[in-house]
Design a protein around this motif. Structure first.
Motif, PDB file in Angstrom:
ATOM      1  N   ALA A 178       5.807 -16.060  -2.760  1.00  0.00           N
ATOM      2  CA  ALA A 178       5.995 -15.505  -4.102  1.00  0.00           C
ATOM      3  C   ALA A 178       7.391 -14.909  -4.259  1.00  0.00           C
ATOM      4  O   ALA A 178       7.960 -14.937  -5.351  1.00  0.00           O
ATOM      5  N   ILE A 179       7.918 -14.391  -3.169  1.00  0.00           N
ATOM      6  CA  ILE A 179       9.257 -13.775  -3.248  1.00  0.00           C
ATOM      7  C   ILE A 179      10.299 -14.847  -3.572  1.00  0.00           C
ATOM      8  O   ILE A 179      11.265 -14.599  -4.288  1.00  0.00           O
ATOM      9  N   PHE A 180      10.078 -16.035  -3.032  1.00  0.00           N
ATOM     10  CA  PHE A 180      11.123 -17.060  -3.109  1.00  0.00           C
ATOM     11  C   PHE A 180      10.911 -18.090  -4.220  1.00  0.00           C
ATOM     12  O   PHE A 180      11.846 -18.799  -4.574  1.00  0.00           O
ATOM     13  N   TYR A 181       9.688 -18.178  -4.730  1.00  0.00           N
ATOM     14  CA  TYR A 181       9.477 -19.070  -5.875  1.00  0.00           C
ATOM     15  C   TYR A 181      10.176 -18.475  -7.101  1.00  0.00           C
ATOM     16  O   TYR A 181      10.151 -17.257  -7.299  1.00  0.00           O
ATOM     17  N   ARG A 182      10.760 -19.348  -7.931  1.00  0.00           N
ATOM     18  CA  ARG A 182      11.308 -18.822  -9.192  1.00  0.00           C
ATOM     19  C   ARG A 182      10.190 -18.151  -9.989  1.00  0.00           C
ATOM     20  O   ARG A 182      10.335 -17.036 -10.457  1.00  0.00           O
TER      21      ARG A 182
ATOM     22  N   ILE B  92      -4.596  -8.443 -11.487  1.00  0.00           N
ATOM     23  CA  ILE B  92      -5.467  -7.286 -11.270  1.00  0.00           C
ATOM     24  C   ILE B  92      -6.869  -7.555 -11.825  1.00  0.00           C
ATOM     25  O   ILE B  92      -7.871  -7.364 -11.124  1.00  0.00           O
ATOM     26  N   ASP B  93      -6.922  -8.009 -13.070  1.00  0.00           N
ATOM     27  CA  ASP B  93      -8.224  -8.121 -13.735  1.00  0.00           C
ATOM     28  C   ASP B  93      -9.012  -9.358 -13.310  1.00  0.00           C
ATOM     29  O   ASP B  93     -10.240  -9.309 -13.220  1.00  0.00           O
ATOM     30  N   ASP B  94      -8.319 -10.447 -13.071  1.00  0.00           N
ATOM     31  CA  ASP B  94      -9.041 -11.698 -12.790  1.00  0.00           C
ATOM     32  C   ASP B  94      -9.009 -12.079 -11.303  1.00  0.00           C
ATOM     33  O   ASP B  94      -9.968 -12.641 -10.788  1.00  0.00           O
ATOM     34  N   LEU B  95      -7.866 -11.830 -10.659  1.00  0.00           N
ATOM     35  CA  LEU B  95      -7.761 -12.267  -9.252  1.00  0.00           C
ATOM     36  C   LEU B  95      -8.150 -11.160  -8.263  1.00  0.00           C
ATOM     37  O   LEU B  95      -8.161 -11.386  -7.061  1.00  0.00           O
ATOM     38  N   GLY B  96      -8.455  -9.996  -8.783  1.00  0.00           N
ATOM     39  CA  GLY B  96      -8.966  -8.916  -7.918  1.00  0.00           C
ATOM     40  C   GLY B  96      -7.932  -8.312  -6.994  1.00  0.00           C
ATOM     41  O   GLY B  96      -8.285  -7.795  -5.921  1.00  0.00           O
ATOM     42  N   MET B  97      -6.674  -8.351  -7.383  1.00  0.00           N
ATOM     43  CA  MET B  97      -5.647  -7.778  -6.498  1.00  0.00           C
ATOM     44  C   MET B  97      -5.661  -6.257  -6.606  1.00  0.00           C
ATOM     45  O   MET B  97      -5.938  -5.699  -7.672  1.00  0.00           O
ATOM     46  N   LYS B  98      -5.391  -5.623  -5.493  1.00  0.00           N
ATOM     47  CA  LYS B  98      -5.578  -4.165  -5.414  1.00  0.00           C
ATOM     48  C   LYS B  98      -4.274  -3.396  -5.446  1.00  0.00           C
ATOM     49  O   LYS B  98      -4.277  -2.154  -5.439  1.00  0.00           O
ATOM     50  N   GLY B  99      -3.164  -4.096  -5.388  1.00  0.00           N
ATOM     51  CA  GLY B  99      -1.888  -3.401  -5.368  1.00  0.00           C
ATOM     52  C   GLY B  99      -0.795  -4.276  -5.953  1.00  0.00           C
ATOM     53  O   GLY B  99      -0.965  -5.494  -6.114  1.00  0.00           O
ATOM     54  N   LEU B 100       0.297  -3.613  -6.258  1.00  0.00           N
ATOM     55  CA  LEU B 100       1.484  -4.306  -6.780  1.00  0.00           C
ATOM     56  C   LEU B 100       2.587  -4.153  -5.736  1.00  0.00           C
ATOM     57  O   LEU B 100       2.727  -3.087  -5.120  1.00  0.00           O
ATOM     58  N   GLU B 101       3.349  -5.218  -5.524  1.00  0.00           N
ATOM     59  CA  GLU B 101       4.428  -5.163  -4.525  1.00  0.00           C
ATOM     60  C   GLU B 101       5.714  -5.655  -5.193  1.00  0.00           C
ATOM     61  O   GLU B 101       5.706  -6.708  -5.841  1.00  0.00           O
ATOM     62  N   LEU B 102       6.774  -4.900  -5.026  1.00  0.00           N
ATOM     63  CA  LEU B 102       8.017  -5.259  -5.714  1.00  0.00           C
ATOM     64  C   LEU B 102       9.152  -5.520  -4.734  1.00  0.00           C
ATOM     65  O   LEU B 102       9.266  -4.838  -3.695  1.00  0.00           O
TER      66      LEU B 102
ATOM     67  N   GLY C   9      -4.547   2.433 -12.151  1.00  0.00           N
ATOM     68  CA  GLY C   9      -4.873   2.979 -10.824  1.00  0.00           C
ATOM     69  C   GLY C   9      -4.467   2.058  -9.699  1.00  0.00           C
ATOM     70  O   GLY C   9      -5.107   2.011  -8.645  1.00  0.00           O
ATOM     71  N   ILE C  10      -3.397   1.317  -9.915  1.00  0.00           N
ATOM     72  CA  ILE C  10      -2.929   0.344  -8.918  1.00  0.00           C
ATOM     73  C   ILE C  10      -1.698   0.910  -8.197  1.00  0.00           C
ATOM     74  O   ILE C  10      -0.683   1.214  -8.848  1.00  0.00           O
ATOM     75  N   PRO C  11      -1.760   1.078  -6.872  1.00  0.00           N
ATOM     76  CA  PRO C  11      -0.585   1.586  -6.151  1.00  0.00           C
ATOM     77  C   PRO C  11       0.528   0.540  -6.044  1.00  0.00           C
ATOM     78  O   PRO C  11       0.257  -0.663  -6.069  1.00  0.00           O
ATOM     79  N   VAL C  12       1.738   1.023  -5.935  1.00  0.00           N
ATOM     80  CA  VAL C  12       2.897   0.130  -5.869  1.00  0.00           C
ATOM     81  C   VAL C  12       3.521   0.188  -4.484  1.00  0.00           C
ATOM     82  O   VAL C  12       3.960   1.252  -4.025  1.00  0.00           O
ATOM     83  N   HIS C  13       3.552  -0.939  -3.825  1.00  0.00           N
ATOM     84  CA  HIS C  13       4.131  -1.032  -2.488  1.00  0.00           C
ATOM     85  C   HIS C  13       5.586  -1.462  -2.607  1.00  0.00           C
ATOM     86  O   HIS C  13       5.886  -2.493  -3.212  1.00  0.00           O
ATOM     87  N   LEU C  14       6.473  -0.655  -2.022  1.00  0.00           N
ATOM     88  CA  LEU C  14       7.903  -0.994  -2.012  1.00  0.00           C
ATOM     89  C   LEU C  14       8.359  -1.176  -0.564  1.00  0.00           C
ATOM     90  O   LEU C  14       8.735  -0.210   0.098  1.00  0.00           O
ATOM     91  N   PRO C  15       8.332  -2.401  -0.055  1.00  0.00           N
ATOM     92  CA  PRO C  15       8.917  -2.619   1.275  1.00  0.00           C
ATOM     93  C   PRO C  15      10.443  -2.539   1.143  1.00  0.00           C
ATOM     94  O   PRO C  15      11.025  -3.262   0.332  1.00  0.00           O
TER      95      PRO C  15
END
Lengths: 264, 261
Positions: B44-48, B92-102, B127-133
């Motif tokens: 996902a990081i590398f796809y346009r 979040i709503d359809d695929l059931g993901m629990k967090g956001l990553e940027l 209520g979704i936490p954001v992961h920042l690597p």
């Protein structure tokens, strides 16, 4: 952690440092280093005190090595010393090697990034180390970002040139995980049996150990940490290589003879 | 129990990485006793269009009950790319993901960009936490086609007050330094700021001092599997002198609470 508890562990790349703002050994830090090493199961720490920046003078260098000697005296069963030298001062560097090895009981030489390993100015140092049968530990790495921060940092290609010219020299590439393109250096060094590498450095990429093992073999790998204990331990424990070879890396038999020398 | 906050599947373009499938990751987790892991898709990081990577992640995790039970998917969103809002909601709503990553350094935007701020606030509302690597690989070895920047304390500092309710998880960077710089800004916020200890060593009590200064409630376990050896992180916990209660918080309780598991 049984691997560390049950086997002799020699850490071939560690440092003691000056107390901030002084040219005296940081005794408290040195004692903590030894205490930590003991807690995690390291038996021997091979230490030096290099000056990274500028062009240290022979006087600066002596103070570094005197501090290492003090650490050796403080913990004679644990700390072995490497003599830090600057090849730019040829005569003084050769004298300092004599002083450190023959008088202070150190067991090898530590070189930093003041000159490439293949620079002709280093040749007398290499020849001296061959004469004394001592290893040279080099600060090393192939920086791909901001390489100008260390313009004379040696990487595998420089060591390959030295190994070709001096097949009897014992060249130790410092911290294969010390930052930089480790695959570059491994590919450059792989074919030269007198180049070894220590596994220290904060980088603990998966496959770094397996690739080093595949390209150089356990006989040419030495356990070390260079300030990154967890990374050094994690790399050994996590590596997919046979346990007998991990034990060999923890105390490489080909370097044992150096440990038997020096200050008792 | 152990929950790992920072793992990946997918292809890393700059060196060979094994075990980068859900099955491979589960094998690594089993070898090291990790029960659950937050996971995103490197592709996902590398796809346009990053959303294709999120769809792949959801599809692959959905293919096996064990994957679904143990892998916690995080959505990677590029807030500068068309459709980002819709993609985020779908994840979040359809695929059931629990967090956001940027990945602002890869997708070339500032966290203070209005779209990014809106996304961060949308995450808080849901209520979704954001992961920042801060990074993926160490900066000194970056491939010539890889980014030459990491997320810095300064870039996070600028956005904390703009998104006061957003929960952040900052990983794989100099988190001790970052936490020090963000200490004052992190106070009096509704949202939490959690840190991993991936790049903090155990020598000279560094790990223990980090936990003490940040607070065990704010530290989580992150390995960067399958790109890094997980044993490095276990060594820190093994030799640490912090209490077992604090270790439990770090190993799973903090994340369990944050992710409402």
């Amino acid at each position: 952690m049984d691997l560390f508890k049950k086997n002799k562990v020699v850490n071939w790349h560690e440092h003691v440092w000056f107390k901030p703002g002084t040219r005296e050994l940081n005794v408290e830090q040195c004692d903590q280093l030894v205490q930590y090493a003991s807690e995690v199961g390291m038996d021997i720490l091979v230490c030096s005190l290099p000056i990274a920046g500028g062009m240290p003078t022979p006087e600066d260098i002596k103070l570094c090595n005197d501090a290492v000697y003090q650490a050796m005296k403080r913990h004679p069963k644990v700390i072995k010393g490497l003599a830090f030298i600057n090849p730019g001062y040829t005569r003084e560097a050769l004298d300092e090697i004599d002083r450190c090895i023959n008088e202070l009981g150190m067991i090898g030489v530590k070189l930093y990034n003041h000159y490439f390993a293949s620079d002709p100015v280093v040749r007398p140092i290499i020849e001296k180390c061959i004469d004394l049968d001592i290893p040279m530990l080099w600060h090393a790495g192939k920086l791909t970002v901001n390489p100008e921060s260390q313009p004379f940092l040696s990487n595998g290609e420089h060591f390959a040139k030295v190994a070709q010219a001096y097949p009897e020299a014992v060249i130790l590439h410092g911290h294969i995980g010390g930052g930089g393109d480790w695959q570059w250096s491994l590919k450059a060094m792989a074919d030269y049996p007198n180049i070894f590498t220590d596994i220290s450095g904060s980088v603990h990429d998966t496959r770094i150990m397996e690739t080093t093992y595949k390209m150089m073999g356990a006989d040419r790998m030495l356990f070390a940490t260079d300030g990154s204990f967890a990374s050094g331990i994690g790399k050994i424990l996590g590596a997919d290589i046979p346990e007998e070879d991990k034990i060999k890396i923890l105390n490489n038999p080909r370097f044992e003879r150096y440990l038997e020398r020096g200050m008792k | 129990m152990i929950i790992d906050v920072n793992t990946y599947i997918g292809h890393w373009p700059f060196r060979q990485v094994l075990d980068s499938t859900p099955e491979g990751l589960i094998n690594l987790m089993d070898k090291s006793g990790i029960d659950m892991a937050c996971v995103s898709n490197l592709n996902a990081i590398f796809y346009r269009n990053v959303q294709d990577g999120n769809e792949e992640l959801a599809y692959q995790i959905g293919a096996d009950k064990e994957f679904k039970d143990r892998l916690i998917p995080f959505a990677i969103i590029n807030p500068l790319y068309p459709g980002w809002k819709k993609d985020f909601i779908h994840c979040i709503d359809d695929l059931g993901m629990k967090g956001l990553e940027l990945y602002p350094t890869y997708h070339q935007y500032n966290l203070t960009h209005e779209n990014a701020v809106e996304l961060l606030n949308m995450a808080a509302e849901r209520g979704i936490p954001v992961h920042l690597p801060c990074a993926i690989e160490n900066i000194r070895q970056r491939h010539w086609m890889d980014t030459k920047e990491d997320i810095t304390a300064e870039s996070v500092a600028q956005v904390l007050s703009l998104c006061p309710n957003t929960d952040f998880i900052i990983t794989n960077g100099p988190t001790s330094t970052i936490a020090g710089k963000l200490a004052t800004l992190s106070k009096n916020r509704q949202g939490k700021v959690l840190y991993d200890f991936c790049r903090i060593d155990l020598l000279y009590f560094n790990f223990d001092n980090f936990v003490k200064s940040v607070g065990a409630d704010n530290v989580v376990f992150g390995s960067v599997m399958p790109l890094q050896y997980v044993d490095t992180q276990f060594a820190k916990l093994y030799f640490s002198k912090i209490s077992n209660e604090d270790k439990e918080k770090i190993m799973y309780k903090n994340l369990k609470e944050l992710l409402k598991l």
